[in-house]
Design an enzyme around this catalytic site. Structure first.
Site, short mmCIF file in Angstrom:
data_model
loop_
_atom_site.label_atom_id
_atom_site.label_comp_id
_atom_site.label_asym_id
_atom_site.label_seq_id
_atom_site.Cartn_x
_atom_site.Cartn_y
_atom_site.Cartn_z
N GLU A 131 0.80 -1.24 0.00
CA GLU A 131 0.00 0.00 0.00
C GLU A 131 0.83 1.28 0.00
OE1 GLU A 131 -2.84 -0.49 3.20
OE2 GLU A 131 -3.50 -2.43 2.44
N ASN A 172 2.14 -5.16 -3.15
CA ASN A 172 0.75 -5.51 -2.84
C ASN A 172 -0.08 -4.26 -2.54
OD1 ASN A 172 -1.17 -7.73 -2.17
ND2 ASN A 172 -1.02 -6.96 -0.06
N HIS A 208 -10.35 -5.99 -2.25
CA HIS A 208 -11.39 -5.76 -1.23
C HIS A 208 -12.52 -5.01 -1.93
CE1 HIS A 208 -8.99 -7.23 2.07
NE2 HIS A 208 -7.98 -6.46 1.72
N GLU A 238 -6.14 -10.73 -1.32
CA GLU A 238 -6.96 -10.47 -0.12
C GLU A 238 -8.45 -10.37 -0.47
OE1 GLU A 238 -5.45 -7.13 2.16
OE2 GLU A 238 -3.37 -7.69 1.82
N ASP A 240 -12.22 -10.15 -0.76
CA ASP A 240 -13.49 -10.27 -0.06
C ASP A 240 -14.45 -9.25 -0.67
OD1 ASP A 240 -12.61 -7.90 1.25
OD2 ASP A 240 -12.21 -8.93 3.14
O1 G3I Z 1 -3.69 -6.85 19.02
C1 G3I Z 1 -4.67 -5.94 19.51
C2 G3I Z 1 -5.25 -6.41 20.81
O2 G3I Z 1 -4.23 -6.44 21.77
C3 G3I Z 1 -6.39 -5.48 21.22
O3 G3I Z 1 -6.99 -5.97 22.38
C4 G3I Z 1 -7.41 -5.37 20.10
C5 G3I Z 1 -8.51 -4.37 20.45
O4 G3I Z 1 -9.03 -3.76 19.31
O5 G3I Z 1 -6.78 -4.93 18.95
C6 G3I Z 1 -5.78 -5.82 18.48
O6 G3I Z 1 -5.22 -5.31 17.31
C7 G3I Z 1 -6.02 -5.46 16.15
C8 G3I Z 1 -5.23 -6.25 15.12
O7 G3I Z 1 -5.95 -6.32 13.91
C9 G3I Z 1 -4.96 -7.69 15.59
O8 G3I Z 1 -6.17 -8.37 15.79
C10 G3I Z 1 -6.33 -4.08 15.61
O9 G3I Z 1 -7.18 -3.38 16.49
C11 G3I Z 1 -6.99 -4.19 14.26
O10 G3I Z 1 -7.09 -2.88 13.68
C12 G3I Z 1 -6.13 -5.04 13.34
O11 G3I Z 1 -6.82 -5.13 12.10
C13 G3I Z 1 -6.08 -5.71 11.04
C14 G3I Z 1 -5.85 -4.66 9.96
O12 G3I Z 1 -5.19 -5.27 8.86
C15 G3I Z 1 -5.01 -3.51 10.47
O13 G3I Z 1 -4.75 -2.59 9.48
C16 G3I Z 1 -6.90 -6.85 10.48
O14 G3I Z 1 -7.00 -7.89 11.45
C17 G3I Z 1 -6.23 -7.39 9.21
O15 G3I Z 1 -7.08 -8.35 8.61
C18 G3I Z 1 -6.00 -6.25 8.25
O16 G3I Z 1 -5.40 -6.72 7.08
C19 G3I Z 1 -5.15 -5.75 6.07
C20 G3I Z 1 -3.91 -6.22 5.31
O17 G3I Z 1 -2.85 -6.41 6.20
C21 G3I Z 1 -3.53 -5.21 4.23
N1 G3I Z 1 -4.64 -4.92 3.36
C22 G3I Z 1 -5.90 -4.53 4.01
C23 G3I Z 1 -6.28 -5.59 5.06
C24 G3I Z 1 -7.63 -5.25 5.67
O18 G3I Z 1 -7.57 -4.07 6.42
#
Ligand code: G3I
Length: 320
Positions: A131, A172, A208, A238, A240
């Site tokens: 990105e 990516n 997405h 990715e 969906d």
């Molecule tokens: O690890 C913390 C945890 O300690 C806390 O309690 C919890 C409370 O919200 O948050 C946890 O972190 C989260 C993390 O995922 C791990 O689960 C974040 O809030 C959450 O924002 C994060 O989201 C991820 C996101 O990337 C972040 O940008 C998604 O799971 C993940 O699927 C998503 O993946 C991205 C790709 O890497 C790049 N392309 C877009 C895609 C979708 O956003």
């Protein structure tokens, strides 16, 4: 036959899914993810990112990433590794450090060298840079771009290539699956890295999408062809397709068509090596947490029951 079996029968390398560590305590989930009829590949959704792997400078933690890598190995699934350089999910020592061009390049190279070396031989591909572009195709003003300039991209690819010469190295991004300024920007990135004499093997198309407004099959296929004309492969990384909730029979039918459109574009493209969905069940999709009121983006519902999208994908892959 399943989605992966059908993809492989067409000459693709895999059909796969993202997954994440918290979900791996769900035994019914793991058993379905481990079915290689449907999933020949997995991607860790979070556990190889910078905040997970280098939470403080030069201290590396691979526990969660290793859990996903070991699951792939135990199942005989390919692993797409994700990601090395991004503007999100950076630890605070990176985001609030005071960097010069030289110190940030050194930290970037050290991160990439350590992470890629740790996973050497385990990944089919690495998403090296994720990105980097704005919607208009210009570079995003991230810490990387602001401090190092566009050279951070070839620097990152060169460090990854040095650490594991045989892993495929990808750029990516999202909204680069169809023609327009952002896709042109991604083409420019491939040419930039190549102009430095540095290896880049692929472009990852995140895909997405939104039900009812996905780009056409021919547009997606011709955009893929523009990348492969530069000598790189492509993959849907990715996929969906979200909707405004509640889901209805009509929305689910349109979603099935839309999944078939994107998977079909990969089928149409010789250099498209595979398709990854960004988790397979609505139970663990990232969408509702990010887009309020939207969801139901995956091919299986939150009870692990196949939605019409499953059949749409399978038929696009020539399976039944
Ligand atoms: O690890 C913390 C945890 O300690 C806390 O309690 C919890 C409370 O919200 O948050 C946890 O972190 C989260 C993390 O995922 C791990 O689960 C974040 O809030 C959450 O924002 C994060 O989201 C991820 C996101 O990337 C972040 O940008 C998604 O799971 C993940 O699927 C998503 O993946 C991205 C790709 O890497 C790049 N392309 C877009 C895609 C979708 O956003």
């Amino acid at each position: 036959a399943g989605l992966n079996t059908a993809a492989v029968a067409l000459g693709k390398l895999y059909f796969g899914s993202a997954t994440d560590n918290p979900e791996l305590t769900d035994t019914a989930y793991v058993s379905q993810l481990s079915n290689t009829q449907d999933f020949g590949q997995i991607t860790p959704g979070n556990s190889q990112k910078w905040d997970a792997t280098e939470p403080s400078q030069n201290t590396f933690t691979f526990t969660n990433g290793d859990t996903v890598a070991k699951l792939a190995q135990a199942n005989g699934q390919k692993l797409r590794c994700h990601n090395l350089v991004w503007h999100n999910q950076l630890p605070s020592w990176v985001t609030s450090g005071s960097w010069t061009n030289a110190t940030l390049i050194a930290a970037l190279k050290n991160h990439i060298t350590n992470v890629v070396t740790h996973y050497k031989g385990q990944c089919y591909a690495w998403d090296v840079v994720n990105e980097a572009l704005n919607e208009d195709g210009t570079y995003r003003t991230s810490l990387w771009y602001n401090t190092i300039g566009e050279a951070y991209l070839p620097i990152a690819f060169a460090a990854a290539a040095a650490a594991d010469p045989s892993v495929k190295l990808y750029y990516n991004d999202y909204n680069i699956e169809y023609s327009g300024a952002k896709a042109t920007g991604a083409l420019k990135i491939v040419k930039l890295v190549q102009s430095y004499g540095v290896k880049i093997d692929g472009v990852g198309l995140q895909a997405h999408f939104i039900v009812g407004s996905t780009p056409s099959r021919s547009n997606q296929a011709s955009t893929m062809a523009a990348y492969t004309a530069l000598g790189v492969e492509v993959a849907i990384t990715e996929l969906d397709i979200r909707m405004t909730l509640p889901s209805t029979a009509a929305l689910l039918a349109q979603q099935s068509t839309d999944y078939a459109t994107t998977v079909g574009a990969c089928v149409d493209t010789k250099g498209c090596v595979g398709v990854t969905i960004w988790d397979w069940t609505d139970k663990y999709s990232w969408v509702p947490g990010t887009f309020s009121g939207q969801g139901a983006a995956c091919p299986w519902d939150s009870n692990f029951v196949k939605k019409p999208a499953y059949t749409g994908i399978l038929s696009a892959l020539g399976g039944s």
